[in-house]
Enzyme design. Structure first.
Site, PDB file in Angstrom:
ATOM      1  N   LYS A  68       0.830  -1.207   0.000  1.00 59.20           N
ATOM      2  CA  LYS A  68       0.000   0.000   0.000  1.00 59.20           C
ATOM      3  C   LYS A  68       0.867   1.261   0.000  1.00 59.20           C
ATOM      4  O   LYS A  68       0.636   2.188  -0.777  1.00 59.20           O
ATOM      5  CB  LYS A  68      -0.943  -0.011   1.211  1.00 59.20           C
ATOM      6  CG  LYS A  68      -1.991  -1.114   1.122  1.00 59.20           C
ATOM      7  CD  LYS A  68      -2.820  -1.257   2.395  1.00 59.20           C
ATOM      8  CE  LYS A  68      -3.783  -2.447   2.235  1.00 59.20           C
ATOM      9  NZ  LYS A  68      -4.680  -2.618   3.380  1.00 59.20           N
ATOM     10  N   GLN A 112      -4.645  -1.619   9.809  1.00 64.80           N
ATOM     11  CA  GLN A 112      -4.556  -2.930   9.179  1.00 64.80           C
ATOM     12  C   GLN A 112      -5.020  -4.025  10.136  1.00 64.80           C
ATOM     13  O   GLN A 112      -4.624  -4.055  11.299  1.00 64.80           O
ATOM     14  CB  GLN A 112      -3.101  -3.188   8.727  1.00 64.80           C
ATOM     15  CG  GLN A 112      -2.900  -4.441   7.909  1.00 64.80           C
ATOM     16  CD  GLN A 112      -3.468  -4.358   6.492  1.00 64.80           C
ATOM     17  OE1 GLN A 112      -3.747  -3.272   5.976  1.00 64.80           O
ATOM     18  NE2 GLN A 112      -3.645  -5.495   5.857  1.00 64.80           N
ATOM     19  N   ASP A 135     -11.155   2.449   4.234  1.00 65.60           N
ATOM     20  CA  ASP A 135     -11.384   0.999   4.193  1.00 65.60           C
ATOM     21  C   ASP A 135     -12.873   0.671   4.054  1.00 65.60           C
ATOM     22  O   ASP A 135     -13.242  -0.454   3.703  1.00 65.60           O
ATOM     23  CB  ASP A 135     -10.899   0.345   5.497  1.00 65.60           C
ATOM     24  CG  ASP A 135      -9.558  -0.348   5.350  1.00 65.60           C
ATOM     25  OD1 ASP A 135      -9.204  -0.713   4.218  1.00 65.60           O
ATOM     26  OD2 ASP A 135      -8.888  -0.533   6.383  1.00 65.60           O
TER      27      ASP A 135
HETATM   28  N1  L34 Z   1      -7.757  -2.665   7.574  1.00 65.58           N
HETATM   29  N2  L34 Z   1      -7.073  -4.783   6.945  1.00 65.58           N
HETATM   30  C1  L34 Z   1      -7.548  -3.580   6.603  1.00 65.58           C
HETATM   31  N3  L34 Z   1      -7.826  -3.235   5.316  1.00 65.58           N
HETATM   32  C2  L34 Z   1      -7.617  -4.134   4.316  1.00 65.58           C
HETATM   33  O1  L34 Z   1      -7.937  -3.825   3.060  1.00 65.58           O
HETATM   34  C3  L34 Z   1      -7.091  -5.385   4.625  1.00 65.58           C
HETATM   35  N4  L34 Z   1      -6.784  -6.322   3.646  1.00 65.58           N
HETATM   36  C4  L34 Z   1      -6.971  -7.738   3.947  1.00 65.58           C
HETATM   37  C5  L34 Z   1      -6.282  -8.025   5.292  1.00 65.58           C
HETATM   38  N5  L34 Z   1      -6.461  -6.974   6.275  1.00 65.58           N
HETATM   39  C6  L34 Z   1      -6.853  -5.713   5.976  1.00 65.58           C
HETATM   40  C7  L34 Z   1      -5.739  -6.178   2.796  1.00 65.58           C
HETATM   41  O2  L34 Z   1      -5.134  -5.119   2.664  1.00 65.58           O
HETATM   42  C8  L34 Z   1      -6.294  -8.386   2.760  1.00 65.58           C
HETATM   43  N6  L34 Z   1      -5.481  -7.343   2.163  1.00 65.58           N
HETATM   44  C9  L34 Z   1      -4.533  -7.532   1.114  1.00 65.58           C
HETATM   45  C10 L34 Z   1      -3.729  -6.500   0.643  1.00 65.58           C
HETATM   46  C11 L34 Z   1      -2.792  -6.707  -0.355  1.00 65.58           C
HETATM   47  C12 L34 Z   1      -2.658  -7.954  -0.910  1.00 65.58           C
HETATM   48  C13 L34 Z   1      -3.447  -8.982  -0.449  1.00 65.58           C
HETATM   49  C14 L34 Z   1      -4.387  -8.770   0.544  1.00 65.58           C
HETATM   50  C15 L34 Z   1      -1.615  -8.178  -1.947  1.00 65.58           C
HETATM   51  O3  L34 Z   1      -0.823  -7.306  -2.204  1.00 65.58           O
HETATM   52  N7  L34 Z   1      -1.547  -9.389  -2.565  1.00 65.58           N
HETATM   53  C16 L34 Z   1      -0.551  -9.753  -3.560  1.00 65.58           C
HETATM   54  C17 L34 Z   1       0.436 -10.752  -3.028  1.00 65.58           C
HETATM   55  C18 L34 Z   1       1.007 -10.415  -1.711  1.00 65.58           C
HETATM   56  C19 L34 Z   1       2.073 -11.405  -1.228  1.00 65.58           C
HETATM   57  O4  L34 Z   1       3.070 -11.582  -1.930  1.00 65.58           O
HETATM   58  O5  L34 Z   1       1.882 -11.973  -0.129  1.00 65.58           O
HETATM   59  C20 L34 Z   1      -1.297 -10.412  -4.714  1.00 65.58           C
HETATM   60  O6  L34 Z   1      -0.800 -10.337  -5.836  1.00 65.58           O
HETATM   61  O7  L34 Z   1      -2.326 -11.021  -4.471  1.00 65.58           O
END
Ligand code: L34
Length: 309
Positions: A68, A112, A135
């Site tokens: 982010k 988060q 969010d």
């Molecule tokens: N307050 N908590 C709050 N807001 C959110 O919107 C979230 N979420 C979820 C968990 N807790 C939270 C996220 O940010 C899930 N989440 C999230 C954010 C980013 C990614 C996945 C979930 C992400 O960047 N995924 C990448 C791979 C990441 C890796 O390498 O582990 C992808 O390509 O899917």
């Protein structure tokens, strides 16, 4: 007829037409957001500013928050990361939220999740001013969303809607099965896809751990949104030919052959289900990518006071 102003899909950008390519979409959206920042600067406006609070050392949370913050940097947003150790007290966290609520430079902020067990997530979420709740977790935003009023829509459902729009996936009259009923994914996704709007107008079923016969539902589905949190839970025998599969799960499974000792898998058994699907999101590189850019889109809306004037 829906007109896409600057959201026209350039299909030649998307290499494999079977895959809903979150990475490519995220690049496109970041470019659009960067252009918006340039325009703001030209007009002498205020640069959008997102703050994130990260508590503890949860490895996945650290990756997500880093993504982010990095995305903010890429597009020219200001970002502030507030890190606290897992032993932070609930009152200390509440004080941070109160400060961010009052800080006029910060357009929106997130705490988060998950938080350590000794902290009441509900209490913290309720303390965030709805105007800064990018969010979309505060019940005021959830309620406004549910009634189709201007609201911050949670990043993951909003990202999925964006993906559906940009790939021109038809939802009207379709059978959608959402698996999972969380406040941040399953429930809002179900509400949004049932709304009288595009993407929406679907017939939605929300399934969960107490559903009597899950396969009976998923096999009927034109679109499946899998948000269960169990690795490769949706298998090929559970879906029909031509299904659209949106996989929200991001699970780390041990893999000694992988550099980090684990690999990421979704809630869907990807290879076998992909063979039957008309469209499918990969993990990683699917929904997660959109989650991050959706938060940025909400932050731009916050700085422009588009939701709350
Ligand atoms: N307050 N908590 C709050 N807001 C959110 O919107 C979230 N979420 C979820 C968990 N807790 C939270 C996220 O940010 C899930 N989440 C999230 C954010 C980013 C990614 C996945 C979930 C992400 O960047 N995924 C990448 C791979 C990441 C890796 O390498 O582990 C992808 O390509 O899917």
């Amino acid at each position: 007829m829906i007109t896409f102003v600057h959201f026209e899909v350039k299909t030649e950008n998307y290499q494999d037409m079977n895959i809903l390519d979150g990475r490519t979409l995220a690049v496109d959206i970041r470019r659009e957001l960067a252009e918006a920042v340039v325009e703001i600067k030209e007009n002498g406006g205020k640069i959008p500013h997102l703050a994130a609070v990260l508590v503890g050392e949860d490895p996945a949370s650290q990756v997500y928050v880093r993504n982010k913050v990095r995305s903010c940097e890429k597009i020219g947003f200001k970002s502030t990361l507030i890190r606290k150790t897992a032993d932070v007290t609930e009152d200390q966290l509440m004080a941070i939220v109160a400060e961010l609520n009052e800080d006029d430079d910060i357009d929106g902020f997130i705490v988060q999740l998950p938080l350590p067990d000794h902290i009441d997530e509900k209490r913290v979420t309720l303390a965030i001013r709805p105007e800064k709740d990018v969010d979309g977790f505060h019940p005021v935003n959830f309620g406004r969303m549910a009634q189709g009023l201007p609201a911050y829509i949670p990043a993951t459902p909003n990202g999925i809607l964006e993906m559906i729009k940009r790939y021109h996936i038809d939802t009207a009259g379709k059978e959608v099965v959402v698996v999972g009923r969380s406040n941040i994914v399953g429930m809002p996704m179900g509400i949004l896809l049932a709304q009288k709007a595009y993407p929406g107008n679907a017939t939605v079923t929300i399934c969960h751990s107490r559903t009597a016969d899950l396969s009976e539902h998923t096999r009927r589905a034109d679109i499946i949104v899998a948000a269960i949190g169990r690795p490769e839970f949706i298998t090929a025998d559970m879906v029909k030919e031509g299904v659209v599969v949106i996989d929200v799960g991001i699970n780390r499974v041990d893999d000694p052959s992988a550099e980090r000792g684990y690999r990421l898998v979704g809630d869907v058994d990807y290879n076998d289900v992909a063979a039957k699907a008309s469209w499918i999101t990969p993990v990683p590189g699917g929904v997660g990518q959109l989650t991050v850019v959706s938060l940025l889109m909400n932050t731009l809306k916050a700085s422009r006071k588009e939701i709350y004037s």
